[in-house]
Design an enzyme around this catalytic site. Structure first.
Site, PDB file in Angstrom:
ATOM      1  N   ASP A  71      90.854  13.449  52.585  1.00 12.29           N
ATOM      2  CA  ASP A  71      90.122  14.684  52.309  1.00 12.29           C
ATOM      3  C   ASP A  71      90.705  15.333  51.059  1.00 12.29           C
ATOM      4  OD1 ASP A  71      92.547  15.913  53.282  1.00 12.29           O
ATOM      5  OD2 ASP A  71      91.744  15.712  55.300  1.00 12.29           O
ATOM      6  N   ASP A 119     105.678  22.316  51.377  1.00  9.86           N
ATOM      7  CA  ASP A 119     106.791  21.682  52.080  1.00  9.86           C
ATOM      8  C   ASP A 119     107.591  20.698  51.240  1.00  9.86           C
ATOM      9  OD1 ASP A 119     104.711  19.868  51.998  1.00  9.86           O
ATOM     10  OD2 ASP A 119     104.481  19.697  54.171  1.00  9.86           O
ATOM     11  N   ASP A 174      91.613  19.140  49.196  1.00 14.07           N
ATOM     12  CA  ASP A 174      91.839  20.576  49.333  1.00 14.07           C
ATOM     13  C   ASP A 174      91.888  21.215  47.950  1.00 14.07           C
ATOM     14  OD1 ASP A 174      92.087  20.067  52.029  1.00 14.07           O
ATOM     15  OD2 ASP A 174      94.272  20.058  52.002  1.00 14.07           O
TER      16      ASP A 174
END
Length: 453
Positions: A72, A148, A74
């Site tokens: 996907d 992260d 983003d």
């Protein structure tokens, strides 16, 4: 120790000012714009037309650089959710802890988030330090700092085809090294799922976890138990479908992370044949992932938990319980234990039970029974599961292949196969057919007496 701390502090004071992020041109990062989702590009273009910054971010950029196909795409922008939503015909704001916008294009959803600021002391956390709400907006640089891992803090600008890199993430990708941004202990307390993600990324990239990033995991693994079960299920599904599932499970076990995810893993791997069955299941799953085929979560978790169900099933049968009630009790007990840690959705657990409950029925080949089996919605999945059991030595391989041939045959071929079985003498290994009940002849009514109907 004190001298080293002072030296680092003084070094920061007199260090030259940051020159900003690296801007890496197309010929250096290697991303082909044709491999980027046209809908993600469209979202960036619309936001730019309205005066906002917008970039494709995170895992899609990471995967494109290393030559993998992203699942996907983003987008990150300096527009707020309330500013994003009116710009698109089909868009909705979602999330409580982390508010963002889903922009919908048919079957594809482009997740669009606003730049976030790093965690601060006044943010809402639980008693372990896990952030409960994260809707403090920030700058582009702050958004990169709160991500992260360095390989996930990469931004692709489809307008000029540059990759913007604040934390040397491209260099870490070249070395196949997973490195967390900031203090690992603090970042794991903010979100313990980052420990699971570190393991997954290292396995997916066939790489390593940076020593400083990995070191605290063993002592902080218990924090996984504070993560909502639904979120753990999502992360576990990503682990098992990353194409390197067995490597992930071994690493989870080595670091003690599996206790918050699959508490039965120790038991399964220590049972005779348990590791072999799991390896077979996950190798086939990995092969499907790498070839671009779909994966059924129901089948995957049915395989993962089967060994424990099978052990309890046999124990109950040895105690005198009938076959199907024993299997039902075994399945219920394993699923109840697992649901405490991992919120397996009801639709998945229902499919898992169907796959398990069809296994005893494969031992009998009788005309009507076979036709009823074929009509079951999970018949094909149960046949695939039977192949796993045969490969692991749990079931007769010839009989398992007959069922798979039946599953692959058309209606005419199926009828011929079933008719041929009916003409053959019953195999010694197959369960005998239940004796047919003779119907009592209907008593005729005396002449002139009214009918019972």
């Amino acid at each position: 120790m004190i001298t080293e701390t002072i030296r680092k502090f003084v070094g920061r004071l007199f260090a030259p000012a940051s020159r900003g992020p690296l801007r890496i041109a197309r010929d250096k990062h290697g991303i082909d714009r044709r491999n980027v989702s046209r809908h993600a590009i469209k979202v960036c273009e619309v936001l730019r037309q309205h005066g906002y910054e917008a970039y494709i971010v995170g895992g899609a950029v990471r995967d494109l650089i290393v030559g993998l196909e992203p699942k996907d795409f983003d987008v990150a922008t300096n527009a707020t959710p309330e500013q994003i939503r009116p710009l698109f015909r089909r868009a909705r704001i979602i999330g409580r802890r982390f508010q963002l916008v889903h922009v919908v294009f048919g079957q594809e959803i482009i997740e669009t988030s606003t730049f976030r600021a790093p965690a601060s002391e006044d943010q809402e956390t639980d008693e372990h330090g896990r952030i409960l709400r994260d809707n403090v907006f920030g700058t582009h640089e702050e958004d990169a700092a709160r991500r992260d891992f360095t390989m996930n803090a990469l931004y692709y600008d489809p307008h000029n085809e540059e990759v913007i890199d604040f934390h040397n993430g491209v260099a870490d990708l070249k070395k196949r090294q997973v490195r967390i941004i900031g203090d690992p202990v603090k970042r794991y307390r903010e979100d313990p799922v980052r420990m699971l993600r570190a393991v997954r990324f290292a396995a997916k990239l066939n790489g390593t976890i940076d020593l400083a990033t990995r070191q605290p995991i063993g002592t902080m693994a218990d924090l996984i138990e504070n993560v909502p079960a639904s979120r753990l299920f999502d992360e576990m599904l990503k682990l098992l479908t990353c194409g390197h599932a067995m490597d992930c499970l071994r690493q989870l076990r080595a670091d003690g992370l599996h206790k918050g995810l699959l508490p039965l893993l120790d038991v399964v791997l220590e049972q005779p044949g348990g590791e072999n069955f799991m390896e077979l299941a996950l190798e086939r799953t990995d092969a499907r992932v790498r070839s671009g085929k779909t994966i059924s979560p129901s089948f995957l978790f049915a395989a993962l938990l089967w060994q424990q169900v099978d052990v309890r099933w046999k124990q109950l049968r040895a105690q005198g319980e009938h076959t199907i009630p024993a299997l039902s009790q075994a399945a219920d007990s394993v699923l109840d234990e697992q649901t405490e840690k991992l919120a397996i959705q009801r639709r998945f657990s229902s499919d898992m039970r169907e796959i398990w409950f069809m296994q005893p029925r494969f031992e009998r080949r009788m005309g009507k029974s076979i036709f009823r089996m074929i009509e079951q919605p999970r018949f094909r999945a149960a046949c695939d599961f039977l192949q796993l059991r045969a490969a692991a030595g749990e079931f007769d391989s010839v009989l398992a292949q007959w069922w798979m041939d039946l599953a692959n045959a058309d209606d005419v071929a199926r009828a011929d196969m079933i008719e041929e079985i009916a003409r053959q003498p019953r195999d010694a290994g197959e369960a005998p057919a239940a004796p047919r009940k003779r119907r009592r002849p209907r008593r005729s009514s005396p002449r002139g007496a009214p009918s019972a109907d």
